[in-house]
Design an enzyme around this catalytic site. Sequence first.
Site, PDB file in Angstrom:
ATOM      1  N   SER A 212      46.769  73.053  33.587  1.00  0.00           N
ATOM      2  CA  SER A 212      48.201  72.780  33.653  1.00  0.00           C
ATOM      3  C   SER A 212      48.943  73.583  34.699  1.00  0.00           C
ATOM      4  CB  SER A 212      48.842  73.029  32.282  1.00  0.00           C
ATOM      5  OG  SER A 212      48.648  74.367  31.875  1.00  0.00           O
ATOM      6  N   HIS A 240      46.684  66.912  30.707  1.00  0.00           N
ATOM      7  CA  HIS A 240      47.252  66.501  31.992  1.00  0.00           C
ATOM      8  C   HIS A 240      46.341  65.541  32.761  1.00  0.00           C
ATOM      9  CE1 HIS A 240      50.670  69.329  31.898  1.00  0.00           C
ATOM     10  NE2 HIS A 240      49.847  70.066  31.180  1.00  0.00           N
ATOM     11  N   LYS A 271      52.341  63.885  27.583  1.00  0.00           N
ATOM     12  CA  LYS A 271      52.257  64.018  29.040  1.00  0.00           C
ATOM     13  C   LYS A 271      52.197  62.618  29.659  1.00  0.00           C
ATOM     14  CE  LYS A 271      52.011  68.551  28.622  1.00  0.00           C
ATOM     15  NZ  LYS A 271      51.946  68.771  27.173  1.00  0.00           N
TER      16      LYS A 271
END
Length: 424
Positions: A212, A240, A271
């Site tokens: 991240s 992510h 996300k």
Amino acid sequence: MLETEEKKSLNIKFENFIDTLEGEDLFDKTNRLDDVLQSGVLTGNEALGMVTMNKVQADSKIREKDGSIHDVIMLGSNSYLNLSTHPKVMEGARKALEQFGYGMGAVSNYAGITDIHKELEARIAKFHGVEDCIVFPSGYGANVGIISALCGKNDVIINDAANHASIFDGCALSGAEIKVFPHRDMKGLERILSRLPKEKTGRLIITDGVFSMDGDIAPLDKITELAEKYHCRIMVDDAHGVGVVGPTGRGAAEHYGVMDKIDLHVSMLSKGPGGLGGYCASSRKIVQYLRLYARSYFFSTALPASVAGGLNEVFKLLETDTAGRKQLIENTEYLKKKLVDAGFDIAHTQSAVVPVMIYSEPVLFEMYDKLRKRGVYVNIVTYPAVRRKECRLRLCMMKDLTFEQIDKAVQIITETAREYGIVK
């Protein structure tokens, strides 16, 4: 209040306000922190509490703490694919809201589950090519619950040093022995594995898929080889990566062609999917175990049906790779090229997370404050998320950003950075 310039120049650190000092009341540290935050010294917290005035989108409007409202180009959102505003997703959420209301009123194991939730779990399991899936109402709670349920005092967990904080918190709660290898260092990982006692047979390697803070991808090809050699299980938190990396957006494991070698496919629904919650996709027996032993699942009210309804539409788009991943990748590559051409160090990013290295906290704090006021919203990253000497701005690309907006954002970032000699 701090009264002198000398006090304002003190070396203020995050960790100064964690512990109660000898002779202090429990809450005195909150007074010390407030003293600094009210002093006028830039601490990197100036934008905390600012209010967004519209849906997650490329051109955003924010309200500062002082009440002023202004426009920004949004480079600080994790909603990479802008799915939270996709018409089909919003309609799915709307239908579920009308049917079940805005909250479930019960934990998942009691009366908190609907057919909409079960459909979501089935879709996620299919997406990862496994038998079953458990959905948690928060991403943080997913990692904490999964790790603390599956691991205990007789087990050992081996972490990448750059893993998310929620992973380390889950490890601490589990009571297992914790080992840490340097970021993406496979020699370091094997060194740890080769020294584990033979009787220590409960072994779990945990890594982020896409990291991240750096935007790079875990070397899962090598990790899976080492896991097989040293008889370890593997958990990948691909918060992510899902929807973003891999030939069809199935994440870091797909990127390396090792999806069938991952034991616990973990990701966040907040996300790329643009919603809320987290999940673990795995075998039927493991998911069954987690439903009974993951305390953050068992003791938490279920995800609202409206969120689950929207996420079902998200995974329909992700299953068919029609969520806009190709445009997101094109935008990201364009941004990275512009930043590199301007002279910035963007580390080794391989995803929609793009770090802009600053290396100086005082400079970082000033740039962050100026960029927001000049019309570019980015994230600030320093200790404890990364080492202070590796502090940076973090830019998160979104599918709906135009090249014109990217050009303007890079221009503002470059002009601001020149004031501090970051670029020429």
